[in-house]
Write an enzyme that holds these catalytic residues in place. Sequence first.
Site, mmCIF file in Angstrom:
data_model
loop_
_atom_site.group_PDB
_atom_site.id
_atom_site.type_symbol
_atom_site.label_atom_id
_atom_site.label_comp_id
_atom_site.label_asym_id
_atom_site.label_seq_id
_atom_site.Cartn_x
_atom_site.Cartn_y
_atom_site.Cartn_z
ATOM 1 N N ASP A 32 0.849 -1.190 0.000
ATOM 2 C CA ASP A 32 0.000 0.000 0.000
ATOM 3 C C ASP A 32 0.888 1.245 0.000
ATOM 4 O O ASP A 32 1.887 1.313 0.711
ATOM 5 C CB ASP A 32 -0.930 0.008 1.225
ATOM 6 N N GLN A 94 -14.486 2.622 0.951
ATOM 7 C CA GLN A 94 -13.773 2.172 -0.256
ATOM 8 C C GLN A 94 -13.428 3.365 -1.139
ATOM 9 O O GLN A 94 -14.289 4.204 -1.433
ATOM 10 C CB GLN A 94 -14.642 1.169 -1.036
ATOM 11 N N VAL A 96 -10.892 2.817 -3.922
ATOM 12 C CA VAL A 96 -10.577 2.269 -5.248
ATOM 13 C C VAL A 96 -11.589 1.165 -5.548
ATOM 14 O O VAL A 96 -11.667 0.166 -4.822
ATOM 15 C CB VAL A 96 -9.132 1.713 -5.295
ATOM 16 N N HIS A 100 -10.167 -5.406 -3.329
ATOM 17 C CA HIS A 100 -8.835 -5.718 -2.798
ATOM 18 C C HIS A 100 -8.957 -6.040 -1.325
ATOM 19 O O HIS A 100 -9.817 -5.513 -0.628
ATOM 20 C CB HIS A 100 -7.869 -4.542 -3.019
ATOM 21 N N ILE A 101 -8.064 -6.912 -0.874
ATOM 22 C CA ILE A 101 -7.999 -7.267 0.545
ATOM 23 C C ILE A 101 -6.776 -6.567 1.135
ATOM 24 O O ILE A 101 -5.664 -6.709 0.613
ATOM 25 C CB ILE A 101 -7.847 -8.792 0.746
ATOM 26 N N HIS A 102 -6.990 -5.802 2.204
ATOM 27 C CA HIS A 102 -5.866 -5.223 2.939
ATOM 28 C C HIS A 102 -5.345 -6.292 3.900
ATOM 29 O O HIS A 102 -6.129 -6.921 4.615
ATOM 30 C CB HIS A 102 -6.301 -4.026 3.784
HETATM 31 P P1 AMP Z 1 -9.707 1.334 -0.082
HETATM 32 O O1 AMP Z 1 -10.034 2.516 0.773
HETATM 33 O O2 AMP Z 1 -9.996 0.031 0.605
HETATM 34 O O3 AMP Z 1 -10.306 1.434 -1.464
HETATM 35 O O4 AMP Z 1 -8.132 1.336 -0.207
HETATM 36 C C1 AMP Z 1 -7.431 1.758 -1.312
HETATM 37 C C2 AMP Z 1 -5.986 1.691 -0.900
HETATM 38 O O5 AMP Z 1 -5.194 1.774 -2.069
HETATM 39 C C3 AMP Z 1 -5.546 2.823 0.030
HETATM 40 O O6 AMP Z 1 -5.041 2.259 1.243
HETATM 41 C C4 AMP Z 1 -4.451 3.544 -0.769
HETATM 42 O O7 AMP Z 1 -3.394 3.991 0.043
HETATM 43 C C5 AMP Z 1 -4.008 2.459 -1.746
HETATM 44 N N1 AMP Z 1 -3.473 2.951 -3.016
HETATM 45 C C6 AMP Z 1 -4.005 3.856 -3.852
HETATM 46 N N2 AMP Z 1 -3.231 4.025 -4.937
HETATM 47 C C7 AMP Z 1 -2.174 3.190 -4.788
HETATM 48 C C8 AMP Z 1 -1.025 2.877 -5.570
HETATM 49 N N3 AMP Z 1 -0.772 3.485 -6.736
HETATM 50 N N4 AMP Z 1 -0.153 1.953 -5.106
HETATM 51 C C9 AMP Z 1 -0.369 1.343 -3.924
HETATM 52 N N5 AMP Z 1 -1.444 1.577 -3.143
HETATM 53 C C10 AMP Z 1 -2.329 2.495 -3.560
#
Ligand code: AMP
Length: 106
Positions: A32, A94, A96, A100-102
């Site tokens: 991340d 969310q 993105v 995705h799984i954190h």
């Molecule tokens: P979410 O809020 O679950 O959609 O998390 C999206 C995650 O993607 C966030 O923790 C961001 O920091 C991460 N993120 C966004 N763009 C990138 C990137 N280019 N490379 C790595 N992580 C990213």
Amino acid sequence: MTEEKSIFSKIIDKEIPTDIVYEDEKCIVINDIHPKARVHLLIIPKKPIPSLFELMPEDKDCMGHMMLLLPQLAQTHGLDGFKTQINTGESGGQEVFHIHIHLLGN
Ligand code: AMP
């Protein structure tokens, strides 16, 4: 009309350079960009499923595959415990819209 590609689809298609921690035919794993723990990985299916709301029965194999990867990734990153999170929908935090799984651990 073609939907705009997510940032994760661009990473999967190597349009945006990123350190890929792991990759196979079903998914990729990246660090991340804004880590919230010592280890903060994102496990991302290659299929651009926007969120858990759009998950279909045919995605079970891919989602199960990613679940099985979690303990392996944790162990290769020196973790003896970890948290997982799947943010779903804007009100679920969310950002993105490509599932995705954190994986988080210290
Ligand atoms: P979410 O809020 O679950 O959609 O998390 C999206 C995650 O993607 C966030 O923790 C961001 O920091 C991460 N993120 C966004 N763009 C990138 C990137 N280019 N490379 C790595 N992580 C990213």
